[in-house]
Design an enzyme around this catalytic site. Structure first.
Site, short mmCIF file in Angstrom:
data_model
loop_
_atom_site.label_atom_id
_atom_site.label_comp_id
_atom_site.label_asym_id
_atom_site.label_seq_id
_atom_site.Cartn_x
_atom_site.Cartn_y
_atom_site.Cartn_z
N LYS A 90 -20.78 -90.92 33.73
CA LYS A 90 -21.17 -90.81 32.32
C LYS A 90 -22.24 -91.84 32.04
CE LYS A 90 -20.54 -89.08 28.17
NZ LYS A 90 -22.01 -88.97 28.08
N GLN A 111 -23.41 -99.51 33.47
CA GLN A 111 -22.61 -98.48 32.82
C GLN A 111 -21.19 -98.42 33.39
OE1 GLN A 111 -24.67 -96.55 30.53
NE2 GLN A 111 -22.73 -96.02 29.57
N LYS A 126 -26.44 -92.87 35.27
CA LYS A 126 -27.61 -92.99 34.39
C LYS A 126 -28.71 -92.11 34.94
CE LYS A 126 -28.77 -95.25 30.58
NZ LYS A 126 -27.88 -95.50 29.43
N ASP A 166 -30.63 -91.44 25.44
CA ASP A 166 -30.96 -92.86 25.56
C ASP A 166 -32.34 -93.00 24.93
OD1 ASP A 166 -29.85 -95.42 27.06
OD2 ASP A 166 -31.99 -95.40 27.50
N ASN A 240 -32.51 -95.42 17.22
CA ASN A 240 -31.17 -95.02 16.80
C ASN A 240 -30.22 -96.21 16.65
OD1 ASN A 240 -29.61 -92.55 16.26
ND2 ASN A 240 -28.35 -93.23 17.96
N SER A 376 -19.33 -90.74 22.87
CA SER A 376 -19.65 -89.63 23.76
C SER A 376 -18.38 -89.13 24.45
CB SER A 376 -20.67 -90.06 24.82
OG SER A 376 -21.98 -90.06 24.29
#
Length: 444
Positions: A90, A111, A126, A166, A240, A376
């Site tokens: 993920k 991550q 990623k 991203d 964001n 997510s």
């Protein structure tokens, strides 16, 4: 030579000319020394750190697409599937000219621990491309995204690898990629997160990283005898993460006074006008000069300098290595009490060390910005259940996750004799869960 040092030397030798990746591995391994030394013999025997720092696979492919002038363009693209010991890979997809193997591997490695800290069953991955969406038409964006997914679809799936957005990848790009995935595979599944609400997306996903950053910052301050309410906050970025960090800062009683983009930055002593910022960046997709033009009290300055503003709390939310040692010195001199990372590794190693030595509360991105990937994962849950939760339900779960992350980090730091060192605490807490899962599953 210690096991940690041996592994770091191996990483540098096997991955030459990848400074971002080296930096990420060194920061993690150095802070894990206390945890590794407790079990060094077993970890060395099982080559656990070698397996942890080597991705399961690194995929590189070309993306050929046609621009509006009929010219064929070619970009490099990548997907790293780093570790799936605790769940499917993920991690986001980044479209930016700076994307290369080093950047993708650093992000994927980080991550692993970020996803572990959420407490949810997701592994680390990623991806991205050196494609720059800025200045491209919607048709060009669609052409690129469709070509990108035509190759990527072979390696992903709802129970295999679930990408998200991203930098440079928002709802528009996710929509184009999801449409192409569905077109090729003929299945309707939760293979991407950050989707639109009309086709399986989650409420509060857009806000999640910025909101989560503030939930953790509030808990960090509270547990160290401070209140977020009434504090002046400096924020970098205008994407964001920054936008919704600014919005939530207002909601929690703080005053955010800065934002920035790649061309310059804004200082607004009355506080950033969130509605205007959204209009400029999300609707017009324009530069911050338009914010300053519409807001007489705001000051726009070209280049960098956002950390020169006097503030109580600093939230770097733009990109990696944006807050340098000299910036850290300015923050300390101006009385900043806390720095929480909204971006991935935005603070350089020497700046991080200086802030910690100066008594500034410092929380790394793998903990502080985990709200995006946590939500997510909540989107994945909703997709699996064929349900859609309310904004309030998702936001409540997000806040609970972020508060729990802080306490997991805090507790790990205390247990290993490093109270207040939240970098070490985050890495140790994230590492132990993954290490235990890897050990349980044998040598794979």
């Amino acid at each position: 030579m210690s096991y940690v040092d041996e592994v770091y030397e191996r990483v540098v030798a096997q991955n030459p000319a990848q400074p971002e990746f080296h930096q990420a591995v060194k920061e993690v391994l150095d802070s894990l020394r206390a945890a590794i030394e407790r079990n060094e013999e077993a970890y060395r025997r099982d080559a656990l750190l070698e397996r942890l720092t080597t991705p399961d696979r690194m995929i590189q492919f070309r993306v050929a697409w046609v621009d509006d002038k009929g010219q064929v363009q070619v970009n490099n693209a990548y997907r790293v599937q780093y570790n799936n010991a605790i769940g499917p890979y993920k991690g986001g997809i980044r479209f930016h000219p700076s994307v290369n193997q080093s950047v993708i591997k650093f992000l994927g490695f980080e991550q692993i621990f970020k996803n572990s800290l959420t407490g949810l069953p997701i592994g680390g991955g990623k991806g991205g491309s050196d494609f720059d969406p800025k200045g491209k038409s919607d048709r060009e964006i669609m052409a690129f995204c469709q070509s990108f997914m035509t190759e990527l679809y072979k390696y992903i799936g709802a129970d295999v690898d679930v990408p998200a957005g991203d930098i440079g990848v928002g709802a528009r790009e996710i929509g184009y990629m999801y449409g192409q995935y569905k077109r090729i595979r003929g299945v309707y599944e939760g293979v991407l997160t950050g989707k639109g609400l009309s086709y399986g997306g989650s409420l509060a996903r857009k806000e999640a990283t910025g909101y989560g950053l503030l939930y953790l910052t509030e808990e960090l301050l509270k547990c160290n005898g401070h209140q977020l309410a009434g504090k002046t906050v400096a924020v970098s970025g205008a994407g964001n993460v920054a936008t919704y960090a600014i919005e939530k800062a207002w909601q929690l009683g703080a005053k955010p006074v800065t934002c920035s983009d790649s061309a310059g930055w804004i200082y607004d002593p009355e506080g950033i006008d969130v509605a205007l910022l959204k209009e400029v960046k999300e609707v017009r997709r324009a530069r911050l000069t338009e914010y300053a033009a519409a807001r007489p009290g705001a000051v726009y300055t070209s280049g960098k300098g956002v950390w020169s503003v006097k503030c109580d709390v600093a939230l770097p939310c733009a990109t990696q290595n944006e807050l340098h040692l000299e910036d850290a010195k300015l923050l300390v001199a101006n009385g900043c009490i806390a720095v929480c990372e909204g971006a991935n590794m935005p603070t350089t190693a020497d700046a991080t060390e200086y802030l910690q030595q100066s008594g500034v509360l410092f929380c790394p991105g793998k903990a502080a910005n985990a709200g995006g990937v946590a939500t997510s994962a909540l989107e994945m849950s909703q997709n699996s259940e064929r349900l859609s939760w309310s904004f309030e339900e998702v936001d409540s779960k997000l806040k609970g996750i972020m508060v729990n992350i802080f306490h997991s980090v805090d507790n790990a730091a205390r247990e290993y004799g490093m109270e207040g060192n939240y970098v070490a605490g985050a890495n140790i807490a994230g590492f132990l869960k993954v290490a235990n899962a890897m050990t349980a599953q044998g040598i794979v």
